[in-house]
Design an enzyme around this catalytic site. Structure first.
Site, short mmCIF file in Angstrom:
data_model
loop_
_atom_site.label_atom_id
_atom_site.label_comp_id
_atom_site.label_asym_id
_atom_site.label_seq_id
_atom_site.Cartn_x
_atom_site.Cartn_y
_atom_site.Cartn_z
N LYS B 75 70.36 57.13 46.70
CA LYS B 75 70.86 57.40 45.34
C LYS B 75 72.08 56.53 45.08
O LYS B 75 72.92 56.34 45.97
CB LYS B 75 71.21 58.89 45.19
CG LYS B 75 71.54 59.30 43.77
CD LYS B 75 71.78 60.79 43.65
CE LYS B 75 72.06 61.19 42.20
NZ LYS B 75 72.26 62.64 42.06
N SER B 152 69.46 64.95 38.59
CA SER B 152 69.91 63.58 38.38
C SER B 152 69.37 62.60 39.42
O SER B 152 69.40 61.40 39.18
CB SER B 152 71.43 63.54 38.38
OG SER B 152 71.95 63.86 39.64
N SER B 177 70.27 68.73 41.40
CA SER B 177 69.81 67.35 41.25
C SER B 177 68.90 66.82 42.36
O SER B 177 68.47 65.67 42.30
CB SER B 177 71.00 66.41 41.11
OG SER B 177 71.59 66.60 39.86
#
Lengths: 94, 475
Positions: B75, B152, B177
């Site tokens: 990420k 996210s 997320s």
């Protein structure tokens, strides 16, 4: 408390944000809605509960005050073009 | 995955050739789906070449490496040395960290190949990966590209589903997320206990909420990455000093004695009937394996969790984001005006709308006069919610709810939602996130050609139980 354009401008200013008139128009109803929802928190009786600043219990950690390897001055300065004489260069203070 | 690692070790698969193919596939997928903010081709090939050399030299250490040759996507909010790491924000454009996050150091040591930085909502501020930073692209659902892949950690979940090569993703969760995008993309996603994985080198959102965790196509792969990244780190003051665990030896027969609590409030009217149907099928599947369940009531987390979460989350985010000011690293402009004028110019021009909204909400919540009414109240509520969960875990090994109340929505329907309606998306997930409880998304099949995910929540440090249950459901 009244949530209006003036308050949004003030709070944004505290956070070093300058909003355009268009942004303020857009944010006003959105922030009102969110803050109203957050006031739901007042419904809960929390009494003497101890605020839980961390979700799990954490002990303070200490270490010996010994010198360790860290970034060199050049490395630390390598990520910006704003530097002078081995220092970061910032906007003017006075 | 195990088979693949064996073939890398025996050089039956040439790691350099394989990595070239992996990168080519990532580039091809990215043209349509936008899962990567940056594909780290140079680093991946350098790592592959090093592994090849070590294999050639019969290096003894190499045989023990748990992730040898496995592609891992990261990420964007996790720092990788010399690779642009922006957390999806223009304010960090050009930032190439001088160090590796602890999780990156650990997976590099295990022989993982880092293939790139995955797309996300800016700093993690969203549930659909549409709140992207200025100049970034929205990732699309791998099953239906008119729909969101969740957020996210959207890019992480999308590439996990889409990759044809052995791959695991490193995601991060503040309020859901990891599990939420995993649910929308039909993959496993484990958000571990707060503090189990070091946050050193994470571009933080909320310090008391952030957790780094894995997403994988299978339960085993998810467990494998979790095992590699867990562990005490003196560089993170909130790191837990607990003995390491073996997460991958799944299949313990004792799990059949587990008892499960199904959260009644999580099946209310607002939950889509397709979702309810698949979750109940999953529960029945567990039951057919001998696992007992009862319906239980858990009022505080579902009713007040969101308000508490957004209070804590925005408060912490507004202080964390105060450091981004166009000096020292990240984006910079011509030094003009005084300190405040320069910082204001940089911040106003480079944060996206959602970041500004959250900064304002958080700053408001911390203002004198309101701090006690909002921030402290939310912290107290966290303590009460944790008590409620702990009470349930005295009786149950895990709790079940849907991961998300709806099927993955279309982009055009997301546009119509207000910010508050957007925040509501996390209603099932904020409870365990606020209380630092481990939770796992388990795919439980398709309805209307769209995936549904079941959320398993465990007591602190009970990741293993969740993975065991997940692997039962997988069969």
């Amino acid at each position: 408390m009244k949530v209006d354009k003036e308050l949004i401008r003030h709070v944004a200013g505290l956070a070093r944000l300058k909003l355009t008139e268009k942004e303020i128009e857009k944010f006003l109803p959105q922030l009102k809605e969110a803050l109203e929802y957050f006031s739901k928190l007042n419904e809960v009786k929390t009494g003497n509960a101890k605020p839980s600043f961390q979700p799990v219990e954490i002990k303070n950690v200490l270490r010996e005050d010994k010198e360790e390897k860290c970034l060199t001055q050049n490395e630390a300065l390598s990520l910006t073009e704003h530097k002078k004489d081995g220092y970061f260069k910032g906007p003017k203070v006075v | 995955m195990l088979e693949f690692i064996k073939k890398i070790k025996s050089s039956e698969i040439d790691i350099v050739e394989h990595t070239h193919k992996v990168i080519d596939e990532c580039k091809k997928i990215n043209r349509e789906y936008n899962y990567f903010n940056f594909i780290s081709e140079e680093l991946a090939l350098e790592q592959a070449n090093n592994i090849k050399k070590q294999l050639k030299n019969n290096d003894k250490n190499i045989k023990n490496k748990k992730l040898l040759g496995v592609a891992v996507s990261v990420k964007d909010s996790i720092c990788v040395k010399d690779v642009e790491s922006t957390a999806g924000s223009r304010i960090l454009k050009g930032y190439k960290p001088l160090f590796d996050a602890t999780v990156i150091k650990k997976i590099k040591e295990e022989g993982a190949i880092i293939i790139g930085k995955t797309s996300q909502d800016e700093f993690g501020f969203g549930s659909f990966s549409v709140n992207i930073g200025i100049g970034f692209k929205v990732p699309k659902n791998p099953i239906d590209n008119e729909r969101t892949c969740g957020g996210s950690s959207g890019g992480a979940a999308g590439i996990t589903k889409k990759a044809s090569f052995p791959h695991i993703a490193l995601g991060e969760s503040t309020g859901g997320s990891i599990a939420e995008p995993a649910s929308f993309c039909d993959v496993f996603g484990l958000c571990p206990t707060y503090g189990l994985v070091s946050r050193y080198g994470l571009i933080d959102f909320g310090n008391s909420l952030d957790k780094i965790g894995p997403l994988g196509k299978t339960c085993y792969e998810t467990a494998l990455l979790q095992e590699a990244i867990s562990g005490y780190d003196e560089k993170d003051s909130t790191s837990l000093n607990v003995p390491s665990q073996d997460y991958t030896n799944l299949g313990n027969k004792n799990i059949k004695n587990a008892k499960i609590g199904v959260i009644k409030e999580a099946f209310s009217e607002g939950v889509a009937k397709e979702v309810k149907k698949k979750i109940w099928e999953g529960i029945k599947k567990l039951e057919s394996n001998g696992i007992k369940y009862e319906e239980i009531s858990l009022e505080l987390p579902i009713k007040y969790g969101l308000a508490a979460y957004y209070m804590i989350g925005t408060s912490e985010a507004s202080t964390n984001l105060a450091k981004f000011c166009g000096m020292r690293y990240g984006i910079s402009e011509k030094l003009e005006g005084n300190f405040n004028e320069y910082f204001t110019k940089i911040r106003s021009g480079n944060f996206s709308e959602e970041a500004k909204r959250r900064i304002i909400l958080g700053t408001f919540a911390r203002m004198s006069g309101y701090r006690d009414a909002y921030y402290i109240k939310a912290m107290k509520l966290r303590a009460l919610m944790t008590q409620e969960y702990k009470k349930a875990f005295k009786k149950y090994d895990a709790l079940i709810s849907p991961t998300v109340a709806i099927l993955p929505p279309k982009f055009r329907d997301i546009e119509k939602l207000t910010p508050l309606q957007n925040y509501m998306m996390d209603v099932m997930l904020v409870g365990p996130n606020v209380c630092g409880l481990p939770h796992l998304n388990v795919p439980v099949g398709y309805e209307n050609k769209l995936p549904v995910g079941m959320l398993l929540i465990g007591d602190h440090l009970q990741e293993k139980k969740l993975l065991e249950l997940g692997s039962l459901l997988e069969k």
